[in-house]
Design a protein around this motif. Sequence first.
Motif, PDB file in Angstrom:
ATOM      1  N   ILE A 154      26.902  64.094  -7.750  1.00 56.70           N
ATOM      2  CA  ILE A 154      26.082  65.281  -8.019  1.00 56.70           C
ATOM      3  C   ILE A 154      26.350  66.366  -6.984  1.00 56.70           C
ATOM      4  O   ILE A 154      25.487  67.185  -6.685  1.00 56.70           O
ATOM      5  CB  ILE A 154      24.589  64.930  -8.029  1.00 56.70           C
ATOM      6  CG1 ILE A 154      24.182  64.262  -6.718  1.00 56.70           C
ATOM      7  CG2 ILE A 154      24.249  64.041  -9.213  1.00 56.70           C
ATOM      8  CD1 ILE A 154      22.685  64.060  -6.581  1.00 56.70           C
ATOM      9  N   SER A 155      27.552  66.408  -6.423  1.00 58.99           N
ATOM     10  CA  SER A 155      27.892  67.431  -5.441  1.00 58.99           C
ATOM     11  C   SER A 155      28.061  68.784  -6.124  1.00 58.99           C
ATOM     12  O   SER A 155      27.906  68.917  -7.339  1.00 58.99           O
ATOM     13  CB  SER A 155      29.179  67.030  -4.711  1.00 58.99           C
ATOM     14  OG  SER A 155      30.254  66.920  -5.639  1.00 58.99           O
ATOM     15  N   GLY A 156      28.367  69.800  -5.337  1.00 59.09           N
ATOM     16  CA  GLY A 156      28.479  71.145  -5.889  1.00 59.09           C
ATOM     17  C   GLY A 156      29.539  71.280  -6.964  1.00 59.09           C
ATOM     18  O   GLY A 156      29.352  71.976  -7.958  1.00 59.09           O
ATOM     19  N   SER A 157      30.672  70.608  -6.802  1.00 56.36           N
ATOM     20  CA  SER A 157      31.746  70.700  -7.791  1.00 56.36           C
ATOM     21  C   SER A 157      31.454  69.909  -9.061  1.00 56.36           C
ATOM     22  O   SER A 157      32.114  70.112 -10.075  1.00 56.36           O
ATOM     23  CB  SER A 157      33.059  70.208  -7.177  1.00 56.36           C
ATOM     24  OG  SER A 157      32.919  68.873  -6.718  1.00 56.36           O
ATOM     25  N   MET A 158      30.465  69.021  -9.023  1.00 55.49           N
ATOM     26  CA  MET A 158      30.133  68.181 -10.173  1.00 55.49           C
ATOM     27  C   MET A 158      28.756  68.485 -10.743  1.00 55.49           C
ATOM     28  O   MET A 158      28.301  67.773 -11.644  1.00 55.49           O
ATOM     29  CB  MET A 158      30.191  66.710  -9.761  1.00 55.49           C
ATOM     30  CG  MET A 158      31.573  66.150  -9.543  1.00 55.49           C
ATOM     31  SD  MET A 158      32.451  65.867 -11.087  1.00 55.49           S
ATOM     32  CE  MET A 158      31.395  64.649 -11.864  1.00 55.49           C
ATOM     33  N   ALA A 159      28.072  69.513 -10.245  1.00 60.03           N
ATOM     34  CA  ALA A 159      26.671  69.738 -10.617  1.00 60.03           C
ATOM     35  C   ALA A 159      26.511  69.981 -12.112  1.00 60.03           C
ATOM     36  O   ALA A 159      25.622  69.422 -12.754  1.00 60.03           O
ATOM     37  CB  ALA A 159      26.103  70.911  -9.817  1.00 60.03           C
ATOM     38  N   ARG A 160      27.354  70.845 -12.696  1.00 61.57           N
ATOM     39  CA  ARG A 160      27.197  71.172 -14.123  1.00 61.57           C
ATOM     40  C   ARG A 160      27.478  69.955 -15.001  1.00 61.57           C
ATOM     41  O   ARG A 160      26.770  69.701 -15.984  1.00 61.57           O
ATOM     42  CB  ARG A 160      28.129  72.324 -14.497  1.00 61.57           C
ATOM     43  CG  ARG A 160      27.909  72.875 -15.905  1.00 61.57           C
ATOM     44  CD  ARG A 160      26.534  73.515 -15.996  1.00 61.57           C
ATOM     45  NE  ARG A 160      26.277  74.042 -17.323  1.00 61.57           N
ATOM     46  CZ  ARG A 160      26.599  75.264 -17.720  1.00 61.57           C
ATOM     47  NH1 ARG A 160      27.218  76.073 -16.885  1.00 61.57           N
ATOM     48  NH2 ARG A 160      26.295  75.680 -18.920  1.00 61.57           N
ATOM     49  N   TYR A 161      28.501  69.172 -14.662  1.00 59.59           N
ATOM     50  CA  TYR A 161      28.824  67.988 -15.452  1.00 59.59           C
ATOM     51  C   TYR A 161      27.762  66.910 -15.267  1.00 59.59           C
ATOM     52  O   TYR A 161      27.436  66.194 -16.214  1.00 59.59           O
ATOM     53  CB  TYR A 161      30.194  67.451 -15.048  1.00 59.59           C
ATOM     54  CG  TYR A 161      31.318  68.380 -15.394  1.00 59.59           C
ATOM     55  CD1 TYR A 161      31.843  68.443 -16.676  1.00 59.59           C
ATOM     56  CD2 TYR A 161      31.858  69.235 -14.439  1.00 59.59           C
ATOM     57  CE1 TYR A 161      32.879  69.298 -17.001  1.00 59.59           C
ATOM     58  CE2 TYR A 161      32.890  70.101 -14.748  1.00 59.59           C
ATOM     59  CZ  TYR A 161      33.394  70.130 -16.030  1.00 59.59           C
ATOM     60  OH  TYR A 161      34.409  70.996 -16.341  1.00 59.59           O
ATOM     61  N   ALA A 162      27.211  66.790 -14.053  1.00 65.67           N
ATOM     62  CA  ALA A 162      26.195  65.777 -13.813  1.00 65.67           C
ATOM     63  C   ALA A 162      24.942  66.028 -14.634  1.00 65.67           C
ATOM     64  O   ALA A 162      24.302  65.085 -15.115  1.00 65.67           O
ATOM     65  CB  ALA A 162      25.853  65.721 -12.320  1.00 65.67           C
ATOM     66  N   GLN A 163      24.570  67.295 -14.825  1.00 64.78           N
ATOM     67  CA  GLN A 163      23.387  67.607 -15.619  1.00 64.78           C
ATOM     68  C   GLN A 163      23.554  67.144 -17.063  1.00 64.78           C
ATOM     69  O   GLN A 163      22.603  66.629 -17.676  1.00 64.78           O
ATOM     70  CB  GLN A 163      23.115  69.105 -15.573  1.00 64.78           C
ATOM     71  CG  GLN A 163      22.709  69.609 -14.194  1.00 64.78           C
ATOM     72  CD  GLN A 163      22.511  71.116 -14.176  1.00 64.78           C
ATOM     73  OE1 GLN A 163      22.551  71.765 -15.209  1.00 64.78           O
ATOM     74  NE2 GLN A 163      22.299  71.659 -12.993  1.00 64.78           N
ATOM     75  N   ILE A 164      24.746  67.318 -17.627  1.00 67.04           N
ATOM     76  CA  ILE A 164      24.993  66.875 -19.001  1.00 67.04           C
ATOM     77  C   ILE A 164      25.083  65.349 -19.070  1.00 67.04           C
ATOM     78  O   ILE A 164      24.512  64.709 -19.960  1.00 67.04           O
ATOM     79  CB  ILE A 164      26.280  67.509 -19.541  1.00 67.04           C
ATOM     80  CG1 ILE A 164      26.197  69.028 -19.467  1.00 67.04           C
ATOM     81  CG2 ILE A 164      26.516  67.074 -20.983  1.00 67.04           C
ATOM     82  CD1 ILE A 164      25.147  69.645 -20.334  1.00 67.04           C
ATOM     83  N   LEU A 165      25.772  64.745 -18.106  1.00 68.88           N
ATOM     84  CA  LEU A 165      25.965  63.297 -18.140  1.00 68.88           C
ATOM     85  C   LEU A 165      24.675  62.541 -17.870  1.00 68.88           C
ATOM     86  O   LEU A 165      24.554  61.375 -18.257  1.00 68.88           O
ATOM     87  CB  LEU A 165      27.032  62.905 -17.118  1.00 68.88           C
ATOM     88  CG  LEU A 165      28.445  63.405 -17.437  1.00 68.88           C
ATOM     89  CD1 LEU A 165      29.393  63.081 -16.300  1.00 68.88           C
ATOM     90  CD2 LEU A 165      28.953  62.813 -18.738  1.00 68.88           C
ATOM     91  N   LEU A 166      23.703  63.170 -17.219  1.00 65.65           N
ATOM     92  CA  LEU A 166      22.415  62.518 -17.043  1.00 65.65           C
ATOM     93  C   LEU A 166      21.739  62.261 -18.390  1.00 65.65           C
ATOM     94  O   LEU A 166      21.046  61.255 -18.555  1.00 65.65           O
ATOM     95  CB  LEU A 166      21.511  63.369 -16.147  1.00 65.65           C
ATOM     96  CG  LEU A 166      21.620  63.120 -14.643  1.00 65.65           C
ATOM     97  CD1 LEU A 166      20.673  64.030 -13.881  1.00 65.65           C
ATOM     98  CD2 LEU A 166      21.345  61.671 -14.304  1.00 65.65           C
ATOM     99  N   HIS A 167      21.924  63.156 -19.353  1.00 69.61           N
ATOM    100  CA  HIS A 167      21.383  62.926 -20.684  1.00 69.61           C
ATOM    101  C   HIS A 167      22.074  61.724 -21.334  1.00 69.61           C
ATOM    102  O   HIS A 167      21.433  60.951 -22.056  1.00 69.61           O
ATOM    103  CB  HIS A 167      21.562  64.176 -21.538  1.00 69.61           C
ATOM    104  CG  HIS A 167      20.626  65.284 -21.194  1.00 69.61           C
ATOM    105  ND1 HIS A 167      19.414  65.458 -21.826  1.00 69.61           N
ATOM    106  CD2 HIS A 167      20.705  66.256 -20.257  1.00 69.61           C
ATOM    107  CE1 HIS A 167      18.798  66.507 -21.305  1.00 69.61           C
ATOM    108  NE2 HIS A 167      19.554  67.004 -20.354  1.00 69.61           N
ATOM    109  N   PHE A 168      23.364  61.582 -21.096  1.00 72.28           N
ATOM    110  CA  PHE A 168      24.089  60.420 -21.613  1.00 72.28           C
ATOM    111  C   PHE A 168      23.552  59.130 -20.980  1.00 72.28           C
ATOM    112  O   PHE A 168      23.308  58.139 -21.679  1.00 72.28           O
ATOM    113  CB  PHE A 168      25.578  60.581 -21.338  1.00 72.28           C
ATOM    114  CG  PHE A 168      26.407  59.377 -21.684  1.00 72.28           C
ATOM    115  CD1 PHE A 168      26.599  59.003 -22.996  1.00 72.28           C
ATOM    116  CD2 PHE A 168      26.995  58.617 -20.684  1.00 72.28           C
ATOM    117  CE1 PHE A 168      27.364  57.885 -23.316  1.00 72.28           C
ATOM    118  CE2 PHE A 168      27.756  57.510 -20.988  1.00 72.28           C
ATOM    119  CZ  PHE A 168      27.938  57.148 -22.308  1.00 72.28           C
ATOM    120  N   LEU A 169      23.348  59.133 -19.682  1.00 71.86           N
ATOM    121  CA  LEU A 169      22.818  57.945 -19.010  1.00 71.86           C
ATOM    122  C   LEU A 169      21.392  57.648 -19.446  1.00 71.86           C
ATOM    123  O   LEU A 169      21.007  56.476 -19.582  1.00 71.86           O
ATOM    124  CB  LEU A 169      22.876  58.143 -17.494  1.00 71.86           C
ATOM    125  CG  LEU A 169      24.268  58.293 -16.884  1.00 71.86           C
ATOM    126  CD1 LEU A 169      24.172  58.502 -15.381  1.00 71.86           C
ATOM    127  CD2 LEU A 169      25.141  57.093 -17.206  1.00 71.86           C
TER     128      LEU A 169
END
Length: 367
Positions: free
Chosen positions: A199-214
Amino acid sequence: MQVGPGDALGAAEALTLIELGDRASVRAALKATLLRRHEQAEIFDAAFELFWRDPERAAAAAAFALMEAQKPEEKSKPGGRRIAEAMAGDRPKPPPPPPEEQPRQLDAAMTVSERERLQTMDFEAMSAAEINAAKQEIRRLVLPLDERPTRRFRTDPLGPRVDMRATLRATTRQGGEFRAILRRRRITRPPPLVAICDISGSMARYAQILLHFLHAVTNDRERVHSFLFGTRLSNITRQLKHRDPEIAFEMVSHMVPDWSGGTRIGEALEDFNRHWGRRVLGQGAVVLLITDGLDREGGRGLAEATDRLKRSCRRLIWLNPLLRYAGFQPKSQGIKAMLPHVHEFRPVHNLASLRELIEALGEKKRR
């Protein structure tokens, strides 16, 4: 940014306590009452500056930000497209053009539907409406895992094995009279699924979407464990078990303090191996490691931690959004240290990549 009536009343009350002629005071008062997460500060600052510009310049800036956000190969500012859409939404719409005498006939034989276009669109280039549509698609995904045999057995009249112990007990209960041979079958169940997401700065946007997947996977199957890491490791398994995604993500936001910060992949994996490996990696667990591999520590201790994680699970799958680029090469020290110690290396940047991951997890692998 979700702003409700209570937030608006709090902001209005805060503006009565400061000097309205001081723009810095107005900015500080609004940020103190409207922002809930650290990563919203950059979006708020961009929207605040855009709002106070000249109307014509603001319209041009909004159009420019919208054009920049539509470029998938170039990284735009966080929230640039959503800010442009929000600012453009308040302007009056132009009058509709007069109807044509002869309507044009369009050949849609080679066009792509909106849903198909959404499957291949990068999460980083999506607008707010497209992100919501992607979240709805993610909730419909079903994650199959091939069932693995366990050490336990259950009674089955057609089982392949003779249950001699149960047969003798039944014979004893009948006074030594032998009636039938009881049989049993080994119990099978899907292996545990462990997700470790950056969930670092370079992954923040992808992490928000992947949290819905998890979240969807956690509420669809048992034995799913989720971890987030930036500069530290956080276990969010209990929070994601809540059925309502908004409540679950609100609990996660209060628990995880290092959103959009630095990255210490080696320390996070070492912490996981030391404190959580023996608890969640039993019975042939499958591990999803979601990160771009850009480590702030330069890959120190990363190879050893990744190798131990690989030896502790049955299948280690590295999901990297940087693989969306055709010319991707593992040049950073973190990627070079991790790549030799994973079973699979896959992209994760759109809905199509998630579907490919689900198909790969559903395939039966030989032992």
